[in-house]
Design a protein around this motif. Structure first.
Motif, PDB file in Angstrom:
ATOM      1  N   PHE A 182    -103.208  63.272  53.100  1.00 40.50           N
ATOM      2  CA  PHE A 182    -103.511  62.696  54.405  1.00 40.50           C
ATOM      3  C   PHE A 182    -102.293  62.585  55.295  1.00 40.50           C
ATOM      4  CE2 PHE A 182    -106.277  60.184  51.321  1.00 40.50           C
ATOM      5  CZ  PHE A 182    -107.296  61.124  51.329  1.00 40.50           C
ATOM      6  N   LYS A 226     -98.348  63.764  56.932  1.00 41.60           N
ATOM      7  CA  LYS A 226     -97.638  64.914  57.494  1.00 41.60           C
ATOM      8  C   LYS A 226     -96.216  64.862  56.992  1.00 41.60           C
ATOM      9  CE  LYS A 226    -100.158  65.568  61.870  1.00 41.60           C
ATOM     10  NZ  LYS A 226    -101.349  65.103  61.150  1.00 41.60           N
ATOM     11  N   TYR A 283     -97.808  58.965  57.585  1.00 41.33           N
ATOM     12  CA  TYR A 283     -99.259  58.962  57.716  1.00 41.33           C
ATOM     13  C   TYR A 283     -99.648  58.382  59.076  1.00 41.33           C
ATOM     14  CZ  TYR A 283     -98.824  59.451  52.664  1.00 41.33           C
ATOM     15  OH  TYR A 283     -98.488  59.888  51.420  1.00 41.33           O
ATOM     16  N   SER A 284    -100.692  58.947  59.661  1.00 39.90           N
ATOM     17  CA  SER A 284    -101.269  58.350  60.864  1.00 39.90           C
ATOM     18  C   SER A 284    -101.986  57.072  60.441  1.00 39.90           C
ATOM     19  CB  SER A 284    -102.255  59.329  61.499  1.00 39.90           C
ATOM     20  OG  SER A 284    -103.286  58.611  62.159  1.00 39.90           O
ATOM     21  N   PRO A 344    -104.233  54.990  62.020  1.00 34.24           N
ATOM     22  CA  PRO A 344    -105.685  54.929  62.168  1.00 34.24           C
ATOM     23  C   PRO A 344    -106.402  55.896  61.228  1.00 34.24           C
ATOM     24  CG  PRO A 344    -104.604  55.392  64.282  1.00 34.24           C
ATOM     25  CD  PRO A 344    -103.542  55.366  63.251  1.00 34.24           C
ATOM     26  N   GLU A 345    -105.812  57.064  61.029  1.00 35.01           N
ATOM     27  CA  GLU A 345    -106.477  58.023  60.160  1.00 35.01           C
ATOM     28  C   GLU A 345    -106.510  57.519  58.728  1.00 35.01           C
ATOM     29  OE1 GLU A 345    -104.944  62.112  60.154  1.00 35.01           O
ATOM     30  OE2 GLU A 345    -105.833  62.277  58.141  1.00 35.01           O
ATOM     31  N   LEU A 346    -105.397  56.964  58.267  1.00 33.79           N
ATOM     32  CA  LEU A 346    -105.354  56.500  56.885  1.00 33.79           C
ATOM     33  C   LEU A 346    -106.276  55.300  56.688  1.00 33.79           C
ATOM     34  CD1 LEU A 346    -104.235  57.128  54.137  1.00 33.79           C
ATOM     35  CD2 LEU A 346    -102.181  55.826  54.688  1.00 33.79           C
ATOM     36  N   GLU A 388    -101.713  48.443  62.175  1.00 33.73           N
ATOM     37  CA  GLU A 388    -102.522  48.892  63.302  1.00 33.73           C
ATOM     38  C   GLU A 388    -102.546  47.822  64.396  1.00 33.73           C
ATOM     39  OE1 GLU A 388    -106.691  49.709  62.415  1.00 33.73           O
ATOM     40  OE2 GLU A 388    -106.478  51.645  63.429  1.00 33.73           O
ATOM     41  N   ALA A 417    -109.072  54.876  58.227  1.00 33.06           N
ATOM     42  CA  ALA A 417    -110.419  55.448  58.125  1.00 33.06           C
ATOM     43  C   ALA A 417    -110.637  56.081  56.753  1.00 33.06           C
ATOM     44  CB  ALA A 417    -110.629  56.479  59.231  1.00 33.06           C
ATOM     45  N   ARG A 418    -109.636  56.799  56.270  1.00 31.90           N
ATOM     46  CA  ARG A 418    -109.785  57.456  54.970  1.00 31.90           C
ATOM     47  C   ARG A 418    -109.961  56.439  53.856  1.00 31.90           C
ATOM     48  NH1 ARG A 418    -109.532  62.942  54.867  1.00 31.90           N
ATOM     49  NH2 ARG A 418    -110.963  62.354  53.224  1.00 31.90           N
ATOM     50  N   ASP A 457     -98.340  53.591  65.012  1.00 36.08           N
ATOM     51  CA  ASP A 457     -99.301  54.639  64.779  1.00 36.08           C
ATOM     52  C   ASP A 457     -98.977  55.586  63.640  1.00 36.08           C
ATOM     53  OD1 ASP A 457     -98.569  55.660  68.100  1.00 36.08           O
ATOM     54  OD2 ASP A 457     -97.504  56.204  66.256  1.00 36.08           O
ATOM     55  N   THR A 458     -97.749  55.540  63.158  1.00 38.64           N
ATOM     56  CA  THR A 458     -97.523  56.215  61.874  1.00 38.64           C
ATOM     57  C   THR A 458     -96.775  55.280  60.938  1.00 38.64           C
ATOM     58  OG1 THR A 458     -95.453  57.202  62.572  1.00 38.64           O
ATOM     59  CG2 THR A 458     -97.394  58.582  62.795  1.00 38.64           C
TER      60      THR A 458
END
Lengths: 206, 206
Positions: free
Chosen positions: B56, B58, B63-64, B66-68, B23, B70-71, B28-29
């Motif tokens: 989580f 695609k 994986y994204s 930032p999303e991962l 990050e 957060a998860r 971003d992925t």
DNA sequence: CTATGTGAATGATTTCACAGCT
DNA sequence: AGCTGTGAAATCATTCACATAG
């Protein structure tokens, strides 16, 4: 010798500690059950762990405490002492150098290094902190068996590379990074923040 | 939620660290393969570890980041901060209180205790070392989530009993003893001498 | 009778391999 | 076409249970 699981080796270390306590209490035999209850495992586990290395017990009786102590020391390679270098003279490095538990178990701190000139020259425990650019020369003349890395995360990989270059084949890494080393070198990690995260996970799930 | 293996939880912590690096680098992925190679595991292992908690990623993409992040923070319970008490104001306790890595990851040292009157009253990092007989009263008013035991081996079990009595449900134990606690309390051990013994064993067997 | 040593059984974790999305 | 998500297979670790030795 079959390949022995990491978990087995760790339990053997624990058994050795318990046996040393038993020995100090003057017990001269011990059952797998007694060892197991002391370490919250099972007697079958204890017997299986030991059986990888031979059969040290007497059926109907148990294990001779002094004999099993000797066997475990031998298995773990603790019949000798080890020379250890500590790299990083921050708070944590200082605490490790002072820590009695290492000396007691045959791990002798032979040298401490730091890259910060403000730190080098100080003496801890009779040991002078040396500039870290001396690592290569020092280890050429007086090799160490084990290096403990207690530097900030950013410097850890560079230090590891230099240690490996200087012939070190075992590293205990306190820096919170995954070190990349050739597979002739063993690394164990102590990652304190990660332990707290494991507690966090456990708390969250009851 | 199925029961998750300890080893899985530890890897998730590692993945989180790697992702934070990614990050910071503006990625971003990320693919399971990229995460795996960073942590010397396999892409299948990464996907399996994550799959216990949901899907989580695609397909075809990865994986994204930032999303991962957060998860994983959510899974590990790191969206909140934790109050931590340190018991034992020796060299090691002092090093832990000063250690940046805890604060950074949301573990706030709220209090330090010691039984030695020579140590109490000193101030570290803006934190006064308190007499350890204050533990019960203090924790009644200001509970902590986690206690770190850095006392000598002899005192560790007694301290643990008192902490448990005072409502502590998670302990990080640096004392080289096996603590006995009710199974409503989680304990993780950091045993540095034992790590060295594991290195000793590894050295002896190539 | 007691407690070890150990194959065989069970359980847990990792790896494989591929169907299914994007 | 690329990479995830996941049952099925393989591997690894623990537990069982009992024959065997003292």
């Amino acid at each position: 010798m079959p390949k022995i699981a990491e978990s087995t080796v760790r339990r053997l270390s624990l058994y050795l500690r318990f046996l040393e306590d038993f020995e100090a209490q003057g017990m001269d035999t011990v059952s797998s059950e007694a060892l197991a209850s002391r370490g919250s495992t099972t007697s079958a586990q204890v017997r299986k762990d030991l059986s990888f290395f031979g059969s040290f017990g007497k059926r109907g009786l148990g294990y001779s405490v002094p004999e099993l102590v000797a066997r475990l020391r031998d298995i773990l390679g603790l019949e000798r002492t080890y020379r250890v270098a500590v790299i990083g003279a921050g708070k944590m490095g200082s605490a490790l150098v002072q820590y009695r538990g290492f000396q007691q178990r045959g791990f002798q701190i032979a040298a401490v290094y730091d890259s910060d000139p403000a730190k080098t020259g100080r003496t801890w425990n009779g040991l002078r902190v040396r500039p870290d650019d001396r690592i290569e020369d020092d280890l050429r003349h007086d090799p160490v068996d084990i290096a403990i890395i207690v530097t900030p995360a950013e410097s850890a990989q560079g230090v590891a590379d230099r240690l490996v270059g200087a012939g070190v084949r075992a590293i205990l890494n306190f820096a919170p990074v995954q070190l990349n080393v050739p597979d002739t070198v063993v690394v164990k990690n102590v990652n304190m923040a990660l332990e707290l995260e494991a507690l966090s996970y456990a708390l969250r799930n009851q």
